[in-house]
Write a protein that holds these residues in place. Sequence first.
Motif, PDB file in Angstrom:
ATOM      1  N   LYS A  17       0.821  -1.213   0.000  1.00  0.00           N
ATOM      2  CA  LYS A  17       0.000   0.000   0.000  1.00  0.00           C
ATOM      3  C   LYS A  17       0.855   1.263   0.000  1.00  0.00           C
ATOM      4  CE  LYS A  17      -3.608   2.400   2.601  1.00  0.00           C
ATOM      5  NZ  LYS A  17      -4.519   2.337   3.773  1.00  0.00           N
ATOM      6  N   VAL A  18       1.966   1.254   0.751  1.00  0.00           N
ATOM      7  CA  VAL A  18       2.772   2.472   0.880  1.00  0.00           C
ATOM      8  C   VAL A  18       3.873   2.547  -0.173  1.00  0.00           C
ATOM      9  CG1 VAL A  18       2.302   2.517   3.345  1.00  0.00           C
ATOM     10  CG2 VAL A  18       4.436   1.489   2.536  1.00  0.00           C
ATOM     11  N   SER A  19       4.172   1.426  -0.825  1.00  0.00           N
ATOM     12  CA  SER A  19       5.279   1.394  -1.776  1.00  0.00           C
ATOM     13  C   SER A  19       5.075   2.389  -2.912  1.00  0.00           C
ATOM     14  CB  SER A  19       5.435  -0.016  -2.350  1.00  0.00           C
ATOM     15  OG  SER A  19       6.516  -0.070  -3.257  1.00  0.00           O
ATOM     16  N   GLY A  20       6.095   3.186  -3.170  1.00  0.00           N
ATOM     17  CA  GLY A  20       6.077   4.134  -4.278  1.00  0.00           C
ATOM     18  C   GLY A  20       5.306   5.411  -4.000  1.00  0.00           C
ATOM     19  N   ARG A  21       4.679   5.523  -2.852  1.00  0.00           N
ATOM     20  CA  ARG A  21       3.877   6.707  -2.531  1.00  0.00           C
ATOM     21  C   ARG A  21       4.768   7.747  -1.840  1.00  0.00           C
ATOM     22  NH1 ARG A  21      -1.958   6.187   0.250  1.00  0.00           N
ATOM     23  NH2 ARG A  21      -2.340   5.445  -1.874  1.00  0.00           N
ATOM     24  N   ARG A  22       4.668   8.995  -2.306  1.00  0.00           N
ATOM     25  CA  ARG A  22       5.427  10.072  -1.679  1.00  0.00           C
ATOM     26  C   ARG A  22       4.600  10.687  -0.545  1.00  0.00           C
ATOM     27  NH1 ARG A  22       9.932  12.746  -2.762  1.00  0.00           N
ATOM     28  NH2 ARG A  22      10.073  11.693  -4.803  1.00  0.00           N
ATOM     29  N   TYR A  23       5.255  10.821   0.621  1.00  0.00           N
ATOM     30  CA  TYR A  23       4.622  11.423   1.782  1.00  0.00           C
ATOM     31  C   TYR A  23       5.247  12.787   2.042  1.00  0.00           C
ATOM     32  CZ  TYR A  23       2.364   6.985   2.888  1.00  0.00           C
ATOM     33  OH  TYR A  23       1.579   5.850   2.855  1.00  0.00           O
ATOM     34  N   ALA A  24       4.439  13.824   1.984  1.00  0.00           N
ATOM     35  CA  ALA A  24       4.889  15.185   2.297  1.00  0.00           C
ATOM     36  C   ALA A  24       4.854  15.375   3.804  1.00  0.00           C
ATOM     37  CB  ALA A  24       3.993  16.209   1.613  1.00  0.00           C
ATOM     38  N   LYS A  80      11.536  17.152   3.777  1.00  0.00           N
ATOM     39  CA  LYS A  80      10.296  17.586   3.133  1.00  0.00           C
ATOM     40  C   LYS A  80       9.389  16.416   2.741  1.00  0.00           C
ATOM     41  CE  LYS A  80      11.286  21.981   3.177  1.00  0.00           C
ATOM     42  NZ  LYS A  80      11.538  22.715   1.925  1.00  0.00           N
ATOM     43  N   SER A  81       9.995  15.300   2.311  1.00  0.00           N
ATOM     44  CA  SER A  81       9.183  14.166   1.892  1.00  0.00           C
ATOM     45  C   SER A  81      10.045  12.910   1.834  1.00  0.00           C
ATOM     46  CB  SER A  81       8.545  14.422   0.521  1.00  0.00           C
ATOM     47  OG  SER A  81       9.529  14.399  -0.500  1.00  0.00           O
ATOM     48  N   PHE A  82       9.381  11.755   1.713  1.00  0.00           N
ATOM     49  CA  PHE A  82      10.101  10.498   1.500  1.00  0.00           C
ATOM     50  C   PHE A  82       9.268   9.583   0.632  1.00  0.00           C
ATOM     51  CE2 PHE A  82       7.496   9.318   5.143  1.00  0.00           C
ATOM     52  CZ  PHE A  82       7.108   8.017   4.833  1.00  0.00           C
ATOM     53  N   THR A  95      -4.760   7.806   7.541  1.00  0.00           N
ATOM     54  CA  THR A  95      -4.720   9.141   6.923  1.00  0.00           C
ATOM     55  C   THR A  95      -3.319   9.597   6.532  1.00  0.00           C
ATOM     56  OG1 THR A  95      -4.584  10.168   9.115  1.00  0.00           O
ATOM     57  CG2 THR A  95      -6.786   9.883   8.150  1.00  0.00           C
ATOM     58  N   GLY A  96      -2.307   8.837   6.886  1.00  0.00           N
ATOM     59  CA  GLY A  96      -0.960   9.262   6.541  1.00  0.00           C
ATOM     60  C   GLY A  96       0.091   8.507   7.330  1.00  0.00           C
ATOM     61  N   THR A 100       1.579  13.394   5.025  1.00  0.00           N
ATOM     62  CA  THR A 100       0.362  13.051   4.278  1.00  0.00           C
ATOM     63  C   THR A 100       0.743  12.555   2.907  1.00  0.00           C
ATOM     64  OG1 THR A 100       0.175  15.365   3.585  1.00  0.00           O
ATOM     65  CG2 THR A 100      -1.061  14.691   5.534  1.00  0.00           C
ATOM     66  N   PRO A 101       0.040  11.549   2.393  1.00  0.00           N
ATOM     67  CA  PRO A 101       0.349  11.052   1.052  1.00  0.00           C
ATOM     68  C   PRO A 101      -0.014  12.057  -0.006  1.00  0.00           C
ATOM     69  CG  PRO A 101      -1.605   9.982   1.930  1.00  0.00           C
ATOM     70  CD  PRO A 101      -1.072  10.819   3.034  1.00  0.00           C
ATOM     71  N   GLN A 102       0.856  12.208  -0.987  1.00  0.00           N
ATOM     72  CA  GLN A 102       0.555  13.100  -2.104  1.00  0.00           C
ATOM     73  C   GLN A 102      -0.191  12.336  -3.166  1.00  0.00           C
ATOM     74  OE1 GLN A 102       4.381  14.699  -3.286  1.00  0.00           O
ATOM     75  NE2 GLN A 102       4.207  16.375  -1.822  1.00  0.00           N
ATOM     76  N   ARG A 103      -1.171  12.991  -3.781  1.00  0.00           N
ATOM     77  CA  ARG A 103      -1.978  12.352  -4.803  1.00  0.00           C
ATOM     78  C   ARG A 103      -1.251  12.341  -6.144  1.00  0.00           C
ATOM     79  NH1 ARG A 103      -5.320   9.385  -1.887  1.00  0.00           N
ATOM     80  NH2 ARG A 103      -6.331  10.615  -0.257  1.00  0.00           N
TER      81      ARG A 103
END
Length: 508
Positions: free
Chosen positions: A388-395, A404-406, A484-485, A505-508
């Motif tokens: 679910k979290v793989s490849g998702r950028r979190y701000a 700033k993000s990962f 939620t994040g 928070t995940p970026q769309r």
Amino acid sequence: MFHSARFINTFSIAIAVLVGAGASQASAQGRYWPTHEWRYSSPEAQGLDSEALADALDYVRDHGTRIHSVTIVRNGYIVLDAYFWPFQNGQLHDVASVTKAVTTTLAGIAGGAGAFKGPSQTLASIFAGQPIANLDERKRRMTLKHLMSMTSGLDCRAAPGEFTLWQMRETKDWTQFMLDLPMRDEPGSRFEYCSGGMHLLSGAITKATGVSALDFARRKLFSPLGIRNAIWPADAQGISYGWGDLRLEPRDMAKLGYLWLNNGRWEDRQLVPTDWMEAAIQPQALPPNTNQRYGYGLWLHQYRQPSEFEAVGRGGQRITVIPERNLVVVFTGGEFEPSDVGALLGRALKSDQSLPENQSGTARLAAAVRAAAMPPLPASYISPLANKVSGRRYALAANPLNLKSFVLTFVDAADPQLELEIGDRRDGPRPIGLGGVPRLSSGGPSGLPVAVSGAWKSEDSFTIEYDEVGNINAYRLRLRFTDTGVEVTLSERSQVISSATFRGTPQR
């Protein structure tokens, strides 16, 4: 309201939670005694913050701190009761030198029952008719009080490595060995930590009552408190070890603390004479090279505000009592210093009044308690959440590292990747070692290689170690994913930046 980060630095609070028992029990009317069972309450109902306790539990598990259990009692209710794998709920634990405070308590009870004439009774009168070597005038003046306060004057050596205790254990009659020791000082004049002296006190209890300290405790202490499970070894003469090796369950250790908190009273009985109990928690000796004081088998921290006293055993065993906060804290451990987690746990105690209930905090703490009791996940474990979290950028919100993000990538289970956005630059993607061995990659922030490792600590928690190696800095990111994040806890090994917790928070 008050905030206390300092009151726990001595032993620290530790962790446990009441799942299911909840605040409804905290509202039970009237005074109760936990003779048959403890009642439970939410932390908030007793003025503690469940989120702060959950933070501390996460720290303990992430850092491999060798705590075995922690039980917190406030206002007579257990608000935290946690057990850390492989130690388990319901098991006995060696309380080590906490035993000394039990032995002195039994001496007080024996005095109240008339077996002793009081703390000023001499050892020579208790062992009258028994041969005693080196019986000079100083030894004739040695009393129960001197044994209980570690000021006997006997030639008993704490260093190196409890030397006299080991000498005693090589003899056939341990009580006689201690009774025969020559005097080095006038009784009452100097503190010397003397475990053998506590064994001599146990022998005096047996001499005066006709039974071992264990049997006397079963009748006069353990049974009234509802303590049914205890093991206490004895020497060849049947004298219970007065200095250590008593084994109790942590919640029963808390009953002892609750007895001391209530000045020796339990239900409608004064088990320990009031004057004896009051003397036990007053300075009777001044140990050298410390600002602590010693009572009767108890260490006193009167310089702290609020003041506290505790029974202390090697390896992290503690029963700590803070009367002004109506608080008892019990630790068991496998060689750790409770103050190691004191700063985190000190945040938990917020008020002498009830706090608003925190359902999410209570749920998180309950999950942390369950996780503490479970065996650690294998190093190769991959959470189902990884997909679910793989490849998702979190701000990320503002933080001391200006992170700033990962992005975490788990497409290839054998080669997970980490990408960071730090200020105005991108770092990575870099390989992450999952098997406890960091993966090395070049071109770190200072041009030097970086070693990165990671591990799933639970299904929703992933911890990253980002070590700049030659550049000294080593960062830890604990990521707790939510619906939620993500909640991020950041720390740095050399403390070049402040630790912080912030959200992403995940970026769309």
